[in-house]
Enzyme design. Structure first.
Site, PDB file in Angstrom:
ATOM      1  N   TYR A  79       0.810  -1.205   0.000  1.00 38.99           N
ATOM      2  CA  TYR A  79       0.000   0.000   0.000  1.00 38.99           C
ATOM      3  C   TYR A  79       0.850   1.265   0.000  1.00 38.99           C
ATOM      4  CZ  TYR A  79      -3.177   3.703   1.328  1.00 38.99           C
ATOM      5  OH  TYR A  79      -3.860   4.895   1.368  1.00 38.99           O
ATOM      6  N   LYS A 105       1.245   4.081  -3.076  1.00 41.59           N
ATOM      7  CA  LYS A 105       0.905   5.496  -2.920  1.00 41.59           C
ATOM      8  C   LYS A 105       2.109   6.384  -3.237  1.00 41.59           C
ATOM      9  CE  LYS A 105      -2.516   6.930  -1.858  1.00 41.59           C
ATOM     10  NZ  LYS A 105      -3.724   7.228  -2.706  1.00 41.59           N
TER      11      LYS A 105
HETATM   12  N1  LIG Z   1      -8.767   6.513   4.936  1.00 42.47           N
HETATM   13  C1  LIG Z   1      -7.650   7.134   5.291  1.00 42.47           C
HETATM   14  O1  LIG Z   1      -7.318   7.248   6.483  1.00 42.47           O
HETATM   15  C2  LIG Z   1      -6.776   7.731   4.240  1.00 42.47           C
HETATM   16  C3  LIG Z   1      -7.036   7.589   2.879  1.00 42.47           C
HETATM   17  N2  LIG Z   1      -6.185   8.169   1.958  1.00 42.47           N
HETATM   18  C4  LIG Z   1      -6.441   8.066   0.516  1.00 42.47           C
HETATM   19  O2  LIG Z   1      -7.715   8.634   0.265  1.00 42.47           O
HETATM   20  C5  LIG Z   1      -8.319   8.002  -0.873  1.00 42.47           C
HETATM   21  C6  LIG Z   1      -9.718   7.564  -0.514  1.00 42.47           C
HETATM   22  O3  LIG Z   1      -9.587   6.688   0.573  1.00 42.47           O
HETATM   23  P1  LIG Z   1     -10.875   6.203   1.392  1.00 42.47           P
HETATM   24  O4  LIG Z   1     -12.014   7.102   1.081  1.00 42.47           O
HETATM   25  O5  LIG Z   1     -10.461   5.993   2.790  1.00 42.47           O
HETATM   26  O6  LIG Z   1     -11.118   4.762   0.743  1.00 42.47           O
HETATM   27  P2  LIG Z   1     -12.462   4.084   0.242  1.00 42.47           P
HETATM   28  O7  LIG Z   1     -12.122   2.663  -0.021  1.00 42.47           O
HETATM   29  O8  LIG Z   1     -13.591   4.404   1.149  1.00 42.47           O
HETATM   30  O9  LIG Z   1     -12.740   4.829  -1.152  1.00 42.47           O
HETATM   31  C7  LIG Z   1     -12.039   4.491  -2.314  1.00 42.47           C
HETATM   32  C8  LIG Z   1     -13.015   4.541  -3.475  1.00 42.47           C
HETATM   33  O10 LIG Z   1     -12.306   4.193  -4.657  1.00 42.47           O
HETATM   34  C9  LIG Z   1     -13.103   3.280  -5.389  1.00 42.47           C
HETATM   35  N3  LIG Z   1     -12.264   2.400  -6.207  1.00 42.47           N
HETATM   36  C10 LIG Z   1     -11.454   1.416  -5.766  1.00 42.47           C
HETATM   37  N4  LIG Z   1     -10.902   0.804  -6.815  1.00 42.47           N
HETATM   38  C11 LIG Z   1     -11.367   1.421  -7.945  1.00 42.47           C
HETATM   39  C12 LIG Z   1     -11.160   1.244  -9.323  1.00 42.47           C
HETATM   40  N5  LIG Z   1     -10.385   0.261  -9.795  1.00 42.47           N
HETATM   41  N6  LIG Z   1     -11.804   2.061 -10.180  1.00 42.47           N
HETATM   42  C13 LIG Z   1     -12.624   3.033  -9.721  1.00 42.47           C
HETATM   43  N7  LIG Z   1     -12.865   3.257  -8.418  1.00 42.47           N
HETATM   44  C14 LIG Z   1     -12.235   2.444  -7.554  1.00 42.47           C
HETATM   45  C15 LIG Z   1     -13.865   2.480  -4.348  1.00 42.47           C
HETATM   46  O11 LIG Z   1     -15.019   1.888  -4.904  1.00 42.47           O
HETATM   47  C16 LIG Z   1     -14.155   3.542  -3.295  1.00 42.47           C
HETATM   48  O12 LIG Z   1     -15.413   4.135  -3.536  1.00 42.47           O
HETATM   49  C17 LIG Z   1      -7.391   6.847  -1.250  1.00 42.47           C
HETATM   50  O13 LIG Z   1      -6.613   7.217  -2.373  1.00 42.47           O
HETATM   51  C18 LIG Z   1      -6.503   6.664  -0.023  1.00 42.47           C
HETATM   52  O14 LIG Z   1      -5.231   6.162  -0.382  1.00 42.47           O
HETATM   53  C19 LIG Z   1      -5.091   8.889   2.346  1.00 42.47           C
HETATM   54  C20 LIG Z   1      -4.795   9.043   3.680  1.00 42.47           C
HETATM   55  C21 LIG Z   1      -5.611   8.473   4.723  1.00 42.47           C
HETATM   56  C1  LIG Z   2      -4.937  -3.718  16.565  1.00 44.46           C
HETATM   57  C2  LIG Z   2      -4.236  -2.556  17.215  1.00 44.46           C
HETATM   58  C3  LIG Z   2      -2.717  -2.729  17.108  1.00 44.46           C
HETATM   59  C4  LIG Z   2      -4.697  -1.233  16.585  1.00 44.46           C
HETATM   60  O1  LIG Z   2      -4.165  -0.161  17.329  1.00 44.46           O
HETATM   61  C5  LIG Z   2      -4.271  -1.142  15.100  1.00 44.46           C
HETATM   62  C6  LIG Z   2      -4.607   0.213  14.493  1.00 44.46           C
HETATM   63  C7  LIG Z   2      -4.424   0.177  12.961  1.00 44.46           C
HETATM   64  C8  LIG Z   2      -5.588  -0.588  12.331  1.00 44.46           C
HETATM   65  C9  LIG Z   2      -4.307   1.628  12.417  1.00 44.46           C
HETATM   66  C10 LIG Z   2      -3.108   2.363  13.065  1.00 44.46           C
HETATM   67  C11 LIG Z   2      -2.612   3.394  12.026  1.00 44.46           C
HETATM   68  C12 LIG Z   2      -3.631   3.305  10.895  1.00 44.46           C
HETATM   69  C13 LIG Z   2      -3.190   3.788   9.522  1.00 44.46           C
HETATM   70  C14 LIG Z   2      -2.756   5.270   9.547  1.00 44.46           C
HETATM   71  O2  LIG Z   2      -3.838   6.086   9.978  1.00 44.46           O
HETATM   72  C15 LIG Z   2      -2.290   5.722   8.163  1.00 44.46           C
HETATM   73  C16 LIG Z   2      -3.175   5.305   7.028  1.00 44.46           C
HETATM   74  C17 LIG Z   2      -3.153   6.050   5.890  1.00 44.46           C
HETATM   75  C18 LIG Z   2      -3.870   5.666   4.707  1.00 44.46           C
HETATM   76  O3  LIG Z   2      -3.629   6.181   3.619  1.00 44.46           O
HETATM   77  C19 LIG Z   2      -4.837   4.555   4.770  1.00 44.46           C
HETATM   78  C20 LIG Z   2      -5.130   4.066   6.163  1.00 44.46           C
HETATM   79  C21 LIG Z   2      -3.886   3.995   7.072  1.00 44.46           C
HETATM   80  C22 LIG Z   2      -2.928   2.947   6.520  1.00 44.46           C
HETATM   81  C23 LIG Z   2      -4.357   3.632   8.518  1.00 44.46           C
HETATM   82  C24 LIG Z   2      -4.950   2.203   8.561  1.00 44.46           C
HETATM   83  C25 LIG Z   2      -5.264   1.713   9.991  1.00 44.46           C
HETATM   84  C26 LIG Z   2      -4.043   1.819  10.901  1.00 44.46           C
HETATM   85  C27 LIG Z   2      -2.940   0.898  10.434  1.00 44.46           C
END
Ligand SMILES: NC(=O)C1=CN([C@@H]2O[C@H](COP(=O)(O)OP(=O)(O)OC[C@H]3O[C@@H](n4cnc5c(N)ncnc54)[C@H](O)[C@@H]3O)[C@@H](O)[C@H]2O)C=CC1
Ligand SMILES: CC(C)[C@@H](O)CC[C@@H](C)[C@H]1CC[C@H]2[C@@H]3[C@H](O)CC4=CC(=O)CC[C@]4(C)[C@H]3CC[C@]12C
Length: 369
Positions: A159, A163
């Site tokens: 992952y 990214k």
């Molecule tokens: N959730 C988090 O804590 C963080 C997320 N991100 C980034 O933010 C973005 C969105 O993440 P989330 O909303 O958390 O994930 P999510 O899984 O809720 O949303 C991702 C969306 O992309 C769509 N998708 C996946 N594969 C696809 C494909 N082949 N074609 C078209 N659409 C596709 C999914 O259907 C989904 O609606 C991602 O790029 C992720 O890397 C960055 C930092 C933190």
């Molecule tokens: C089971 C326990 C050890 C529990 O504390 C584990 C937590 C773990 C699931 C999360 C801890 C840190 C998170 C990640 C972090 O917020 C950075 C991220 C960035 C992204 O782009 C996607 C999500 C994630 C990798 C996020 C995922 C969940 C954790 C690993």
């Protein structure tokens, strides 16, 4: 992009627009972008909630498509002024193969870039991640760092590797000539751990606590800080960057910005309890209940179980070697680059972000409250 005299003339495309972050970006654009004429929502899985968006003044076009399919991406991008590319596979739980993660996150991003170049779209905002930076494979802390803080960003997990590569492609594409001869302007936003309404991992923690009689067991020391940012503030940063990218292309083009707000610095588990506590859960232990070596063993056991059970079912628990290492390594940001470069201020305070998230958990099916 058009000036204010051409109100409601802009076409935006949001890839991944039905995801956790994507939905908030879509809703924020419809509320906050006055120049929007058409909003295209491109996603592998379209949500039923999209129908309710089609009654407003902005044309909402739902496109079911796959970013790994270049022709589908090109068709969706053609004619758009701005692309906000959030689509991706956010998998650190072994649910999908490394190849699939790469195909979606890297090749999918490459397809978006090439579609912009081939069809003449000039502005591309990419949702990157803190994971591009760290925590790294050495478990080195990143303590209240910023976009310029030196840090050895070395990764092994599919992952963060995907990214980092995707972000590099986006930044390198800045300045490429698109159809029509004008330059492509790109920018990458790096959210830390996003929380808020619709966060699947928060849902998983909550349901785990309900299964354990309203208790969660501390696994990580409270001293290990993990950066978190509210989804509404991340969405706003995307909207603002998309709006400002043309006027500030020389400053913002090819730049990365951490997404940040006033959410407090806490351990991942303690931060989650800000929302799960008011919803009836209790975090047991003021320090980790199990020694770290036992957690490492249990995490490895989960990997073995996942492999053994794969022919029968998908076993993907929260605890695995990667999530344990991530949670156990301090990673927090302290920066104001987004404010300095394009006037970002988080629209949602910590109190508002917390209240909105608590209300969402309380409204979840099976809520203890
Ligand atoms: N959730 C988090 O804590 C963080 C997320 N991100 C980034 O933010 C973005 C969105 O993440 P989330 O909303 O958390 O994930 P999510 O899984 O809720 O949303 C991702 C969306 O992309 C769509 N998708 C996946 N594969 C696809 C494909 N082949 N074609 C078209 N659409 C596709 C999914 O259907 C989904 O609606 C991602 O790029 C992720 O890397 C960055 C930092 C933190
Ligand atoms: C089971 C326990 C050890 C529990 O504390 C584990 C937590 C773990 C699931 C999360 C801890 C840190 C998170 C990640 C972090 O917020 C950075 C991220 C960035 C992204 O782009 C996607 C999500 C994630 C990798 C996020 C995922 C969940 C954790 C690993």
């Amino acid at each position: 992009m058009a000036d204010s005299a051409q109100a409601q003339k802009l076409v935006y495309l949001v890839t991944g627009g039905c995801g956790f972050l994507g939905e908030h970006v879509v809703r924020m654009l419809l509320q906050q972008e006055p120049q929007l004429r058409e909003l295209r929502i491109f996603d592998l899985h379209l949500g039923p909630w999209l129908e309710e968006l089609k009654t407003g003044p902005v044309q909402v076009t739902a496109i079911q498509g796959d970013v790994t399919q270049a022709h589908e991406v090109a068709a969706a991008v053609a004619g758009a002024h701005v692309v906000i590319h959030t689509a991706g596979l956010v998998d650190v739980f072994g649910k999908t193969s490394p190849e699939t993660i790469h195909e979606v996150n890297v090749q999918g991003t490459r397809n978006v870039i090439e579609a912009c170049v081939q069809t003449g779209t000039r502005f591309l905002v990419y949702t990157s991640s803190m994971e591009v930076v760290g925590p790294n494979i050495k478990g080195q802390p990143f303590y209240r760092g910023n976009e310029n803080t030196p840090y050895e960003a070395v990764h092994r997990h599919p992952y963060p590797c995907s990214k980092a590569l995707a972000e590099q492609l986006v930044l390198e594409a800045n300045g490429r000539k698109v159809l029509g001869g004008l330059p492509l302007v790109t920018c990458a936003l790096r959210p830390t751990g996003i929380y808020g309404e619709g966060h699947q991992i928060m849902r998983d923690f909550y349901h785990q606590g309900l299964r354990l009689g309203g208790r969660l067991f501390r696994a990580i020391p409270a001293s290990v800080e993990h950066g978190r940012v509210y989804v509404g503030n991340v969405a706003w940063m995307h909207v603002l960057v998309a709006r400002e990218l043309e006027h500030r292309a020389a400053l913002m083009g090819g730049q990365v910005y951490f997404c940040y707000d006033n959410s407090p610095y806490k351990s991942y588990e303690d931060f989650n309890m800000e929302f799960l506590g008011p919803c009836g859960l209790r975090l047991v232990g003021t320090r980790p209940l199990l020694p770290y070596w036992l957690l490492v063993f249990l995490a490895a056991l989960n990997v073995l179980l996942q492999w053994l059970l794969r022919p029968l079912l998908l076993y993907a628990p929260l605890l695995n070697p990667y999530t344990l290492a991530m949670a156990n390594t301090t990673f927090t940001v302290s920066t104001d680059k987004a404010r300095r470069h394009f006037g970002y201020e988080p629209p949602f305070s910590w109190e508002e972000s917390r209240t909105r998230t608590i209300r969402w958990v309380q409204a979840m099916e099976g809520s203890a409250q």
